[in-house]
Write a protein that holds these residues in place. Structure first.
Motif, PDB file in Angstrom:
ATOM      1  N   PHE A  27       0.793  -1.415  -0.005  1.00 38.23           N
ATOM      2  CA  PHE A  27      -0.014  -0.098  -0.047  1.00 38.23           C
ATOM      3  C   PHE A  27       0.951   1.519   0.001  1.00 38.23           C
ATOM      4  CE2 PHE A  27      -3.576  -2.683   2.225  1.00 38.23           C
ATOM      5  CZ  PHE A  27      -4.259  -2.800   1.114  1.00 38.23           C
ATOM      6  N   ILE A  28       1.903   1.247   0.772  1.00 35.91           N
ATOM      7  CA  ILE A  28       2.763   2.088   0.909  1.00 35.91           C
ATOM      8  C   ILE A  28       3.384   2.496  -0.627  1.00 35.91           C
ATOM      9  CG2 ILE A  28       5.304   3.086   1.498  1.00 35.91           C
ATOM     10  CD1 ILE A  28       4.427   2.069   4.322  1.00 35.91           C
ATOM     11  N   ASN A  29       4.024   1.676  -1.217  1.00 33.88           N
ATOM     12  CA  ASN A  29       4.646   1.816  -2.634  1.00 33.88           C
ATOM     13  C   ASN A  29       3.551   2.125  -3.646  1.00 33.88           C
ATOM     14  OD1 ASN A  29       6.785   0.847  -1.628  1.00 33.88           O
ATOM     15  ND2 ASN A  29       6.715  -1.112  -2.268  1.00 33.88           N
ATOM     16  N   ALA A  30       2.409   1.835  -3.547  1.00 35.82           N
ATOM     17  CA  ALA A  30       1.259   2.128  -4.513  1.00 35.82           C
ATOM     18  C   ALA A  30       0.956   3.644  -4.066  1.00 35.82           C
ATOM     19  CB  ALA A  30       0.002   1.070  -4.440  1.00 35.82           C
ATOM     20  N   GLY A  31       0.928   3.915  -3.041  1.00 34.77           N
ATOM     21  CA  GLY A  31       0.464   5.417  -2.631  1.00 34.77           C
ATOM     22  C   GLY A  31       1.404   6.243  -3.062  1.00 34.77           C
ATOM     23  N   ARG A  46      -9.236   3.793  -1.890  1.00 35.23           N
ATOM     24  CA  ARG A  46      -9.484   2.540  -2.681  1.00 35.23           C
ATOM     25  C   ARG A  46      -8.875   2.632  -4.030  1.00 35.23           C
ATOM     26  NH1 ARG A  46     -14.730   0.730  -0.778  1.00 35.23           N
ATOM     27  NH2 ARG A  46     -15.357   0.062  -2.857  1.00 35.23           N
ATOM     28  N   ARG A  47      -8.487   3.647  -4.572  1.00 44.57           N
ATOM     29  CA  ARG A  47      -7.850   3.534  -5.717  1.00 44.57           C
ATOM     30  C   ARG A  47      -6.441   3.044  -5.543  1.00 44.57           C
ATOM     31  NH1 ARG A  47      -6.065   8.645  -9.552  1.00 44.57           N
ATOM     32  NH2 ARG A  47      -4.840   7.537 -10.886  1.00 44.57           N
ATOM     33  N   ILE A  48      -5.880   3.548  -4.401  1.00 39.99           N
ATOM     34  CA  ILE A  48      -4.455   2.984  -4.023  1.00 39.99           C
ATOM     35  C   ILE A  48      -4.584   1.295  -3.542  1.00 39.99           C
ATOM     36  CG2 ILE A  48      -2.789   3.127  -2.088  1.00 39.99           C
ATOM     37  CD1 ILE A  48      -3.545   6.289  -1.805  1.00 39.99           C
ATOM     38  N   ALA A  49      -5.417   1.122  -3.211  1.00 44.08           N
ATOM     39  CA  ALA A  49      -5.655  -0.446  -2.861  1.00 44.08           C
ATOM     40  C   ALA A  49      -5.587  -1.116  -4.187  1.00 44.08           C
ATOM     41  CB  ALA A  49      -6.798  -0.645  -1.970  1.00 44.08           C
ATOM     42  N   ALA A  50      -6.309  -0.686  -5.031  1.00 45.09           N
ATOM     43  CA  ALA A  50      -6.613  -1.377  -6.426  1.00 45.09           C
ATOM     44  C   ALA A  50      -5.107  -1.329  -6.793  1.00 45.09           C
ATOM     45  CB  ALA A  50      -7.559  -0.682  -7.108  1.00 45.09           C
ATOM     46  N   GLU A  51      -4.524  -0.295  -6.954  1.00 43.72           N
ATOM     47  CA  GLU A  51      -3.293  -0.286  -7.576  1.00 43.72           C
ATOM     48  C   GLU A  51      -2.170  -1.162  -6.941  1.00 43.72           C
ATOM     49  OE1 GLU A  51       0.157   1.327  -9.629  1.00 43.72           O
ATOM     50  OE2 GLU A  51      -1.971   1.790  -9.961  1.00 43.72           O
ATOM     51  N   ALA A  52      -2.419  -1.450  -5.563  1.00 50.03           N
ATOM     52  CA  ALA A  52      -1.429  -2.395  -5.050  1.00 50.03           C
ATOM     53  C   ALA A  52      -1.898  -3.741  -5.352  1.00 50.03           C
ATOM     54  CB  ALA A  52      -1.543  -1.944  -3.488  1.00 50.03           C
ATOM     55  N   GLY A  53      -3.042  -3.818  -5.741  1.00 54.16           N
ATOM     56  CA  GLY A  53      -3.502  -5.267  -6.277  1.00 54.16           C
ATOM     57  C   GLY A  53      -4.401  -6.057  -5.189  1.00 54.16           C
ATOM     58  N   TYR A  54      -5.141  -5.118  -4.234  1.00 50.20           N
ATOM     59  CA  TYR A  54      -5.913  -5.698  -3.252  1.00 50.20           C
ATOM     60  C   TYR A  54      -7.516  -5.040  -3.225  1.00 50.20           C
ATOM     61  CZ  TYR A  54      -1.720  -7.324  -1.040  1.00 50.20           C
ATOM     62  OH  TYR A  54      -0.570  -8.005  -0.787  1.00 50.20           O
TER      63      TYR A  54
END
Length: 234
Positions: A27-31, A46-54
């Motif tokens: 999550f940190i890396n995606a954020g 929620r978009r960050i979560a999706a970017e991280a794959g969760y």
């Protein structure tokens, strides 16, 4: 970490502290990636979560809001940087060379991690929220002070070799920090101009500052004055 498919149930299997740390790191890396490129108002958790794959809701088990994630990214990146700076400082025994190496190699460190640098130093005015009453400003937090103290302690050790320090130690340390980071930041935030080589500009800046200190102070012979060190090819 490989990218996960949202809703795949991988989060539910993050049972151990190591697994949870890996999810949090994702999550940190995606954020960092998204917030360094866009204004926080345009990037939802929620978009960050999706970017991280969760799954979109999973991130709230780790971060309550944007500000918590924002602070976590900065703490994560600065902790790693401080550890590196401390290692550089401990590897130089000569006080003059220690200041030079800490300054120049810290620039090498950040420019090999441009996404981290841009997030930490190009986000002025883009924070997702101001600190609440009683919160410590991030610039005065332990992780920031740890990183800054590497520079301050290097300057202190050098000035201890001078019978008459040319200026107050903290002023010298702040000037060195502001100078080298400014040399890096200005070209990165004004890419429409063709700038000279950043590394060369930093070397010139650091050597000029150190030379001015040595010329203004009275050297007592405890440290050997050396010619500027050549930066190793990257």
């Amino acid at each position: 970490m490989s990218k996960r498919i949202p809703g795949s149930g991988s989060l539910s299997r993050a049972k151990t502290p190591e697994d949870k740390a890996q999810v949090r790191r994702a999550f940190i890396n995606a954020g960092r990636r998204l917030l360094a490129q866009e204004h926080p108002s345009q990037v939802s958790l929620r978009r960050i979560a999706a970017e991280a794959g969760y799954s979109p809701a999973s991130i709230y088990q780790y971060f309550n809001d944007h500000r918590a994630l924002f602070v976590a990214v900065r703490e994560n990146d600065l902790t790693a940087a401080a550890e590196y700076f401390e290692k550089v400082a401990s590897g130089a025994t000569d006080p003059i060379e220690r200041v030079r190496q800490v300054a120049i190699r810290s620039v090498d460190y950040w420019l090999s991690r441009p996404e981290q640098f841009d997030f930490l130093f190009s986000m002025v005015g883009k924070s997702p929220g101001t600190a609440e009453d009683g919160d410590m400003r991030f610039g005065e937090s332990p992780v920031v002070l740890r990183a800054l103290n590497v520079y301050y302690h290097a300057v202190d050790a050098l000035f201890d070799t001078l019978a008459e320090p040319p200026l107050p130690n903290r002023l010298a340390g702040d000037t060195l920090i502001a100078a080298i980071y400014g040399v890096v930041l200005v070209p990165r935030t004004t890419p429409t101009k063709r700038w000279s080589d950043t590394y060369k500009m930093v070397e010139l800046t650091v050597n000029a500052i150190i030379d001015s200190w040595l010329a203004s102070g009275v050297h007592n012979g405890n440290a050997e004055v050396r010619s500027p060190a050549k930066r190793k090819p990257r």
